[in-house]
Design a protein around this motif. Structure first.
Motif, short mmCIF file in Angstrom:
data_model
loop_
_atom_site.label_atom_id
_atom_site.label_comp_id
_atom_site.label_asym_id
_atom_site.label_seq_id
_atom_site.Cartn_x
_atom_site.Cartn_y
_atom_site.Cartn_z
N ALA A 175 0.81 -1.22 0.00
CA ALA A 175 0.00 0.00 0.00
C ALA A 175 0.85 1.27 0.00
N CYS A 177 0.13 -2.58 -6.34
CA CYS A 177 0.02 -1.42 -5.43
C CYS A 177 -1.43 -1.30 -4.99
N GLU A 178 -1.72 -1.79 -3.81
CA GLU A 178 -3.10 -1.81 -3.33
C GLU A 178 -3.10 -2.08 -1.83
N THR A 179 -4.23 -1.84 -1.19
CA THR A 179 -4.40 -2.13 0.23
C THR A 179 -5.20 -3.42 0.39
N ALA A 212 -8.01 -7.48 -2.20
CA ALA A 212 -7.30 -6.20 -2.33
C ALA A 212 -7.98 -5.37 -3.40
N GLY A 213 -8.51 -4.23 -2.98
CA GLY A 213 -9.29 -3.42 -3.92
C GLY A 213 -10.48 -4.20 -4.43
#
Length: 295
Positions: free
Chosen positions: A33, A76-78, A93-94
């Motif tokens: 993230a 690239c993600e939370t 994620a997302g």
């Protein structure tokens, strides 16, 4: 999409865990993230070959080295959730979800600072937590410890090796808690005890008291309380150690959690941390995770 290992957190521990797995040609996904714990620091110290380097430079170089391996994917993600399904794990994620045989948690932690005006914006610049990382550059000057609990006494007793030290009790430690034995230890280390309440921090590192008097320091150290980054970590049923220092995932020496197939490394597993310790943790975790496919 299916992977052999999903690594949650792409900072020093996560990238270090990825490297042996990548070199063993395992299909891995790193989800990050972009919230490195030391993103506020200007320089990183006490890490061999990288002493004095900017933290983002170290992280970027490590990321590019790991991403060169063909079996490594990066997102690239939370991460919002992780669930156990049919002996494997589904990572959300997302808007996406991924299936993995094994999970490595390298999310780092959040630092909770004392509620003092001016601390947050100076964090990593003139406000520090690790004397080994930042003490030398203060050149034996005037330094302080802002107490956040009795555990701050440990930090205070260490700091005279890096400068003239003042301990600001700031009501986090009551004077009656300082018994004769503690006072003797502080006196032996020539630590000044300041009982006045701190109102705010100004300029580079001016400690301003409620009576508006001030003292100018070269640097101020604070013991933060560390918190886990996300509720999904708790919801997995992992054993969590919680004490006055904060929260951390409990692991074996091999970085195994109490749940089969889930490993954890880096600052999320310890009360104190550094780049060097996180890299070592990650290397151990990646090797152990790889061997678990075989043995």
């Amino acid at each position: 999409m299916n992977y052999e290992v999903v690594i949650i957190g792409g900072s020093y521990a996560g990238l270090s865990a990825a490297l042996p797995l990548a070199r063993a040609r395992r299909q891995i996904l790193i989800i990050d993230a972009g919230q490195r714990r030391n993103r506020f620091a200007e320089y990183s110290h006490n890490f061999l070959t990288q002493d004095g380097q900017a933290p983002n430079t170290i992280a970027e170089e490590a990321r590019e080295q790991v991403k060169k391996y063909s079996t490594v994917s990066w997102l690239c993600e939370t991460v919002t959730d992780v669930k156990a399904v049919d002996g494997q794990y589904v990572v959300f994620a997302g808007e996406q979800q991924f299936q993995a045989e094994k999970i490595i948690i390298a999310t780092g932690i959040k630092d909770e600072l004392p509620q003092v005006e001016g601390l947050t914006e100076r964090w990593g610049k003139s406000i520090y937590h690790c004397p080994y990382c930042d003490g030398y550059e203060l050149n034996m000057g005037e330094i302080g410890v802002l107490a956040s609990g009795m555990h701050s006494l440990h930090q205070a007793l260490m700091l005279p090796d890096w400068g003239n030290t003042t301990l600001f009790l700031n009501d986090a430690i009551k004077t009656e808690q300082l018994d004769d034995e503690l006072l003797a230890k502080l006196s032996k280390r020539q630590i000044v005890i300041e009982t006045r309440q701190v109102a705010r921090i100004e300029n580079h590192c001016d400690v301003v008291f409620v009576d508006e008097e001030r003292t100018t320091l070269d640097g101020l150290f604070v013991s933060t309380v560390t918190r886990l980054q996300a509720n999904w970590i708790r919801n997995l049923g992992l054993d969590i150690d919680s004490n006055e220092y904060g929260e951390a995932i409990k692991t074996s020496p091999a970085k195994e959690t109490n749940i089969k197939g889930i490993y954890a490394c880096g600052d999320v597993t310890r009360s104190g941390g550094s780049v060097a310790l996180s890299v070592g943790d990650g290397a151990m975790t990646g090797i152990v995770a790889h061997k678990s496919f075989i043995f």
